[in-house]
Design a protein around this motif. Sequence first.
Motif, PDB file in Angstrom:
ATOM      1  N   GLU A   2     -23.670 -25.955 -51.056  1.00 43.10           N
ATOM      2  CA  GLU A   2     -23.544 -25.222 -52.329  1.00 43.10           C
ATOM      3  C   GLU A   2     -22.717 -23.952 -52.128  1.00 43.10           C
ATOM      4  O   GLU A   2     -22.578 -23.465 -50.997  1.00 43.10           O
ATOM      5  CB  GLU A   2     -24.932 -24.836 -52.836  1.00 43.10           C
ATOM      6  N   LEU A   4     -21.872 -20.131 -51.909  1.00 40.14           N
ATOM      7  CA  LEU A   4     -22.651 -18.934 -51.553  1.00 40.14           C
ATOM      8  C   LEU A   4     -22.031 -17.724 -52.237  1.00 40.14           C
ATOM      9  O   LEU A   4     -20.849 -17.736 -52.573  1.00 40.14           O
ATOM     10  CB  LEU A   4     -22.607 -18.728 -50.036  1.00 40.14           C
ATOM     11  N   ARG A   6     -20.885 -13.626 -52.238  1.00 42.41           N
ATOM     12  CA  ARG A   6     -20.119 -12.825 -51.272  1.00 42.41           C
ATOM     13  C   ARG A   6     -21.001 -12.218 -50.189  1.00 42.41           C
ATOM     14  O   ARG A   6     -20.644 -12.234 -49.009  1.00 42.41           O
ATOM     15  CB  ARG A   6     -19.352 -11.725 -52.031  1.00 42.41           C
ATOM     16  N   ASN A   7     -22.167 -11.679 -50.580  1.00 42.22           N
ATOM     17  CA  ASN A   7     -23.059 -11.071 -49.586  1.00 42.22           C
ATOM     18  C   ASN A   7     -23.372 -12.056 -48.463  1.00 42.22           C
ATOM     19  O   ASN A   7     -23.327 -11.714 -47.290  1.00 42.22           O
ATOM     20  CB  ASN A   7     -24.385 -10.659 -50.237  1.00 42.22           C
ATOM     21  N   SER A   8     -23.715 -13.266 -48.862  1.00 39.57           N
ATOM     22  CA  SER A   8     -24.094 -14.269 -47.864  1.00 39.57           C
ATOM     23  C   SER A   8     -22.881 -14.658 -47.018  1.00 39.57           C
ATOM     24  O   SER A   8     -22.999 -14.817 -45.795  1.00 39.57           O
ATOM     25  CB  SER A   8     -24.662 -15.513 -48.549  1.00 39.57           C
ATOM     26  N   VAL A  10     -20.203 -12.856 -46.232  1.00 36.57           N
ATOM     27  CA  VAL A  10     -19.792 -11.835 -45.247  1.00 36.57           C
ATOM     28  C   VAL A  10     -20.764 -11.761 -44.069  1.00 36.57           C
ATOM     29  O   VAL A  10     -20.359 -11.460 -42.942  1.00 36.57           O
ATOM     30  CB  VAL A  10     -19.549 -10.425 -45.867  1.00 36.57           C
ATOM     31  N   VAL A  11     -22.047 -12.077 -44.314  1.00 39.91           N
ATOM     32  CA  VAL A  11     -23.010 -12.117 -43.202  1.00 39.91           C
ATOM     33  C   VAL A  11     -22.575 -13.183 -42.190  1.00 39.91           C
ATOM     34  O   VAL A  11     -22.490 -12.928 -40.984  1.00 39.91           O
ATOM     35  CB  VAL A  11     -24.445 -12.414 -43.715  1.00 39.91           C
ATOM     36  N   ILE A  12     -22.272 -14.377 -42.702  1.00 39.75           N
ATOM     37  CA  ILE A  12     -21.931 -15.496 -41.817  1.00 39.75           C
ATOM     38  C   ILE A  12     -20.595 -15.248 -41.098  1.00 39.75           C
ATOM     39  O   ILE A  12     -20.485 -15.453 -39.883  1.00 39.75           O
ATOM     40  CB  ILE A  12     -21.880 -16.821 -42.625  1.00 39.75           C
ATOM     41  N   THR A  14     -19.166 -12.381 -40.453  1.00 36.90           N
ATOM     42  CA  THR A  14     -19.380 -11.309 -39.476  1.00 36.90           C
ATOM     43  C   THR A  14     -20.022 -11.871 -38.212  1.00 36.90           C
ATOM     44  O   THR A  14     -19.574 -11.591 -37.091  1.00 36.90           O
ATOM     45  CB  THR A  14     -20.300 -10.215 -40.064  1.00 36.90           C
ATOM     46  N   LYS A  15     -21.057 -12.673 -38.386  1.00 35.59           N
ATOM     47  CA  LYS A  15     -21.769 -13.225 -37.229  1.00 35.59           C
ATOM     48  C   LYS A  15     -20.831 -14.073 -36.355  1.00 35.59           C
ATOM     49  O   LYS A  15     -20.790 -13.906 -35.132  1.00 35.59           O
ATOM     50  CB  LYS A  15     -22.942 -14.071 -37.703  1.00 35.59           C
ATOM     51  N   ILE A  16     -20.052 -14.927 -36.994  1.00 32.34           N
ATOM     52  CA  ILE A  16     -19.172 -15.814 -36.220  1.00 32.34           C
ATOM     53  C   ILE A  16     -18.083 -15.014 -35.499  1.00 32.34           C
ATOM     54  O   ILE A  16     -17.778 -15.273 -34.333  1.00 32.34           O
ATOM     55  CB  ILE A  16     -18.586 -16.904 -37.141  1.00 32.34           C
ATOM     56  N   ILE A  47     -13.130  -6.968 -46.676  1.00 28.78           N
ATOM     57  CA  ILE A  47     -14.354  -6.142 -46.727  1.00 28.78           C
ATOM     58  C   ILE A  47     -14.878  -5.885 -45.316  1.00 28.78           C
ATOM     59  O   ILE A  47     -15.215  -4.751 -44.953  1.00 28.78           O
ATOM     60  CB  ILE A  47     -15.435  -6.859 -47.575  1.00 28.78           C
ATOM     61  N   ILE A  48     -14.940  -6.957 -44.527  1.00 31.69           N
ATOM     62  CA  ILE A  48     -15.468  -6.830 -43.165  1.00 31.69           C
ATOM     63  C   ILE A  48     -14.563  -5.917 -42.335  1.00 31.69           C
ATOM     64  O   ILE A  48     -15.035  -5.017 -41.631  1.00 31.69           O
ATOM     65  CB  ILE A  48     -15.590  -8.232 -42.505  1.00 31.69           C
ATOM     66  N   ILE A  51     -14.925  -2.066 -43.375  1.00 31.28           N
ATOM     67  CA  ILE A  51     -16.141  -1.331 -43.009  1.00 31.28           C
ATOM     68  C   ILE A  51     -16.268  -1.206 -41.483  1.00 31.28           C
ATOM     69  O   ILE A  51     -16.705  -0.162 -40.972  1.00 31.28           O
ATOM     70  CB  ILE A  51     -17.407  -1.936 -43.673  1.00 31.28           C
TER      71      ILE A  51
END
Lengths: 271, 271
Positions: A2, A4, A6-8, A10-12, A14-16, A47-48, A51
């Motif tokens: 599905e 996602l 934007r918040n979700s 950028v989390v993923i 960033t992690k990768i 965005i990433i 910041i």
Amino acid sequence: MEKLNRNSRVVIITKILIENPNKIIGLNYFSEMLNAAKSTISEDIVIIREILDKLSMGKVETIAGAAGGIKFIPKIGKGESQKFLENLCKLASDYRRLVPGNFLYVTDIMFDPSIISKAAIILSSFFDGKDIDYVITVETKGVPLAYEVAKCLGVPLVTARRDSKVTEGSTVSINYVSGTSGKIQQMCLSRKSLKTGSKCIFIDDFMRGGGTAKGIVDLLKEFDSELMGIGVLIDNKLSTNKVTRNYVSLIDVVEIDENLGVKIVPSDLFK
Amino acid sequence: MEKLNRNSRVVIITKILIENPNKIIGLNYFSEMLNAAKSTISEDIVIIREILDKLSMGKVETIAGAAGGIKFIPKIGKGESQKFLENLCKLASDYRRLVPGNFLYVTDIMFDPSIISKAAIILSSFFDGKDIDYVITVETKGVPLAYEVAKCLGVPLVTARRDSKVTEGSTVSINYVSGTSGKIQQMCLSRKSLKTGSKCIFIDDFMRGGGTAKGIVDLLKEFDSELMGIGVLIDNKLSTNKVTRNYVSLIDVVEIDENLGVKIVPSDLFK
């Protein structure tokens, strides 16, 4: 998958990025994984990048072309580096670390992930963009630091050993004079471990006379490979007959004496 | 610091969590750093927790109480673990890795950060929540894997050495029978390296007969400490006289022969 928000996303992303430093990752990878248009992913990345840049927490670089994409380059800001190194100096200069022969026990530091992972980010920043093929070290205490620097630079680690093992196949060995013991020592490297014509940097825990670094140069010659730089956690400034001055250290031992105690300061690069 | 929007905050919180696995971080830390109310940070964390959970990319746990906060526990989902291990088996079973004596050259794998960092996340998940004080290994090939497992579990690494070094101070040494060579070998550990009464897990590259693991048990006894578990990257299933069956492996060697070649499969835990 599905869609996602934007918040979700950028989390993923960033992690990768953080788990794969200095590896180029195509936008297609994120686009397919997160079921989002490449233009959307590009906005996420802006965005990433902004910041992380603002807080001096690393760089996100864009690589153009067919094999292009983005890559994350770990960095620690100057202020935080200084604070980290000052704390490290305090920890390392505890007089209880003195062991007979005026040596400093730092093994716990060299094997502590919370210290070494940060030290490696700072150290790797001196070698970033130098097109290195391998990080090389000599067993044992420098292995975690060298491993973390290799990770930051996105290259494999190669570890020379004191003697050859049956599991290494055919090896090349050279002799060198150890700065610690003054004795002639041996280091070996498996024939399979290094491609000829490679560019390497040498990472180690301690720099004393530089005998080990000289050994590494000789060893690399046997693989038609070249030493492009040297980085150590700790430089013993009291060793005066240094074979080389061409290296980077994070902290420097300026006094080590059973009566006077131990004095360690951040290296000149951080003043 | 100026106020940041949610997108920017979740990037920073994600980065800090991932770089400090299994370390409890108070909400105050994020609240002060990001100039945001604790309630806002809590909402950010819910977003991070949910998306990581959804994609099987790790757990964000909340720890209640005065010393409470949140911590990140690295995880890799079952599907991705299987895919990773199948690729690793393919890489490791290349017949050119056979070295005389029917040994397998895997040194390059053990020092490759892009492989070892993932393998460590999978391996550490078997020991998470077991209240471990240290990860212990024996030099040299297992050091990066053991270091990464220690990092995942938020504890320091301790490395036993083949012989004592002047920089280690006083050491304890024990003898054990190596599974590789069948010879009596020595391992040493600095007195300073381990607190008595510690709980440890032993991480290594290869399990053959288990002689080294038995040596570790003996060594830990000298520190009144206990071995709580064993994890290896590769289990040689062809070594039949195993001293212990009580360990976890990621991949298993089931055939290794100059004529028949090498066969390696993901361990039963991943079927």
